[in-house]
Motif scaffolding. Structure first.
Motif: not given
Lengths: 113, 430, 169
Positions: B312, B315, B370-371, B374-375
């Motif tokens: 995170p 990014t 976050f994941w 992001a996806k």
């Protein structure tokens, strides 16, 4: 009055059933008659699910218990039937409308003597 | 007396913080409201960002620059668009049915926003965890078809009517294919010791975590084909390119929202982007492992966990670096001074957020969110990519593909998945 | 999660359903009737949730509100409505209809007044954690035959609707 029992749901179902019956018996527009039939089926569904909830509280030796969901299964089948019936009924309406250009059921009197 | 009431309130507010359930399941209304506010705010920010991203990315794919004038690199363009839409005159056609005309955008927006009640950003980071989560999402998103039909009919003009009929026929057809793909994925959740699956969104991701692989790789290639069916059907479901015949300007002057202007049109636009994010969330939860980090069992162990927990912050620092690079490349003209300072400020804010995300206390809590985000952001990029790449489908080709290609494919995948799952349960793990 | 404010929510949804039902049977514009029916169906889904039947509530939203009502709206849009809005709305035998409905209402009141004591005071509060799994066990176990017959019925309905609405068979 304040504690909601099964009877409250049954009375609500009966009131909806009456509204549907009045709609079927008094309206001229076919689409609104079909929608009143859907109201009737919904009232029946409400009764079934209310009774299923009532039976879940009954002891198992009388046929109740937490697995007694027969009313809910029945109501799923009623919803399926309502979908099939609405589709066929509206198909008939379209076929008739193509012939006679009207949506009033008291003009569907071609077989009247 | 006042102290004990305040103490009780504070205790109620804090009682949820170390819980392992979502606020809805725990019955904590304050935190449920906080989560709803957070989701609503995040969604609005995401829609604004999507507006800017779509115009810039499409422009760069078409070898042009996109909006550059309003803020540095057009960053304030969505705000300018929003102000313009709010100030536009609100037109209603003369013969239109006023009540239905007013209700249609409301229904579409309500249907698009209500689905976010069950979207899981983490094991406890959803507003609530309904037992029938995926069924609820599919059902409520199918209510937006009603809004579109009402919008087309209430406009009392033939372009919107044809656009609405086509758009709703398309959405209803692809809902069937979506449903079959979803059932294939739900079937895979039942491959555990008790043989019982689950429809709850959090339960689906936890099933992927327990089985150690994302469902897109399960029973290869069945999971992949089911994901592909859903990915195609979800683009058609949200009326986006290449399935946007019903609202394309060269075909039907704008389809069902031709007669809408100003704020009502922006409600349709908001609902379209929210629906895109909602169906992407379904795809991410069902096939791409929700909030799980990539390679959960291939690259497991504490060092890999630590490396992935740096993502995170890295990014946001990467975005900040891009901002600073473009600041340096800005023209050195006095008229560009405000834009340069603005871009540098924006880069500084992004860098600050990145640095905050490196703090371990924040980093632990932010991982799942976050994941997942992001996806979903990857899916949004795919949407924009499709719009820039594929030519538009003709309407009969569209319906043919929905009924004659995706539906048999979905049925085949479902039957094969069920057979393989049965074999696995009975033969390999009796 | 424990139920909260059950009487308030029950009366709210019951009022929405009854008002929706009355609007269905009294509106001149068929589209307004369809909208009122959608509102009533969504209120009924909420009542199903209160009766701890979340799967039936989900099926109601997907099939009834999102499927059947879309079908109704399509047909209302295809069949011209402006002319029928100017015609007489209630048919010539509405008096007999109201009398019959009143008789039926009297029958309902008599039955429910007489059987009021059958139902116990408490309504069970079964947590709906695995309602879907229990429904699936019953549906694919005891009621498998009815399930297959229902799918046959749907097949017949699809073919029937397509044949009815085609221009040339």
């Amino acid at each position: 009055m304040l504690h909601i029992t099964t009877l409250h749901y049954l009375i609500l179902g009966a009131a909806l059933f009456l509204l549907g019956v009045i709609g079927v018996l008094t309206r001229r527009n076919v689409v609104i008659v079909l929608m009143s039939i859907e109201l009737i089926l919904n009232a029946v569904n409400l009764n079934l699910v209310a009774f299923s909830h009532y039976w879940q509280g009954m002891p198992a030796r009388l046929g109740g218990g937490p697995l007694a969901l027969h009313g809910q299964i029945f109501s799923i089948f009623v919803i399926t039937d309502a979908a099939a019936e609405a589709a066929v009924g509206l198909g008939i309406l379209i076929a008739f409308f193509r012939n006679k250009e009207t949506v009033n059921i008291d003009e569907v009197n071609l077989l009247k003597w | 007396m006042g102290g004990s009431v305040m103490g009780q309130i504070i205790q109620y507010i804090q009682s949820y913080l170390s819980s392992d359930k979502t606020p809805g399941s725990a019955g904590n209304m304050f935190w449920a409201l906080v989560y709803i506010m957070l989701v609503f705010g995040g969604l609005s920010v995401a829609v604004i960002a999507m507006n800017w991203l779509e115009r810039k990315i499409l422009a760069h794919m078409q070898v042009r620059l996109g909006p550059m004038r309003v803020g540095p690199h057009g960053l304030l363009q969505p705000i300018a668009d929003a102000i313009k839409l709010l100030l536009k005159e609100d037109i209603m056609p003369a013969e239109a049915d006023g009540f239905v005309f007013w209700m249609a955008p409301l229904i579409v927006v309500l249907a698009a926003f209500t689905v976010f009640v069950v979207v899981p950003f983490g094991p406890t980071h959803a507003v609530t965890d309904m037992n029938i989560g995926i069924l609820f999402m599919l059902g409520v998103s199918s209510l937006s078809v009603l809004g579109i039909v009402m919008a087309g009919w209430a406009s009392n003009s033939h372009y919107p009517l044809i656009g609405a009929l086509r758009s709703s026929a398309q959405m209803v057809s692809y809902e069937v294919a979506m449903g079959l793909a979803v059932v294939s994925a739900i079937l895979m959740t039942s491959l555990n010791a008790t043989g019982t699956g689950t429809l709850s969104m959090i339960g689906i991701v936890q099933a992927q975590q327990a089985q150690g692989e994302w469902f897109i790789f399960k029973f290869f290639p069945l999971g992949l084909i089911a994901f592909f069916i859903f990915a195609v059907a979800m683009v058609a479901e949200t009326n986006r390119a290449p399935f946007d015949l019903a609202e394309a300007e060269s075909e039907l002057t704008a389809g069902f929202h031709t007669e809408y202007s100003g704020f009502r049109w922006s409600l349709f636009f908001l609902a379209e982007y929210s629906a895109m994010i909602a169906v992407s969330s379904i795809a991410v939860t069902l096939w791409l492992g929700g909030w799980l980090r990539p390679f959960p069992n291939l690259l497991s162990g504490t060092p890999w966990d630590q490396i992935f927990s740096l993502f995170p912050g890295v990014t946001f620092l990467f975005f900040a670096a891009i901002c600073f690079y473009n600041t340096v490349r800005m023209p050195k003209h006095p008229l560009f001074r405000i834009q340069t300072i603005g871009l540098a400020g924006f880069g500084a804010v992004l860098g600050l957020i990145g640095l905050v995300l490196f703090v371990p206390a924040v980093s632990i809590r932010i991982q799942d969110i976050f994941w997942f985000s992001a996806k979903v952001a990857g899916f949004m990029y795919l949407y924009i990519w499709y719009r820039g790449t594929f030519p538009r489908y003709r309407f009969d080709q569209l319906m043919q593909m929905g009924w004659k290609v995706l539906l048999p494919l979905g049925l085949g995948v479902l039957i094969l998945t069920a057979s393989v799952a049965l074999l696995q349960q009975k033969i390999w793990h009796p | 999660m424990a139920p909260v404010a059950t009487p308030f929510f029950f009366y709210l949804f019951a009022a929405i359903m009854l008002i929706g039902g009355i609007l269905v049977i009294t509106r001149k514009n068929a589209v307004h009737s369809a909208l009122a029916l959608i509102v009533a169906l969504l209120a009924q889904a909420s009542l199903y949730l209160m009766l701890y039947a979340p799967f039936v509530a989900g099926v109601q939203i997907i099939l009834y509100a999102g499927g059947i009502m879309v079908l109704f709206l399509f047909v209302i849009m295809l069949v011209s409505i402006e002319r029928s809005m100017k015609e007489r709305q209630f048919n010539s035998q509405w008096v007999v209809g109201i009398i019959a409905a009143t008789a039926l209402g009297g029958l309902f009141i008599a039955v429910y007044a007489k059987g009021r004591d059958i139902f116990p005071d408490g309504v069970s509060t079964i947590m709906e954690g695995d309602n879907t799994q229990k429904v699936a066990n019953l549906l694919y176990g005891q009621y498998m035959f009815a399930f297959e017959i229902a799918s046959l019925l749907l097949l017949v309905a699809i073919i029937g609707a397509v044949v009815m609405a085609k221009k040339r068979i």
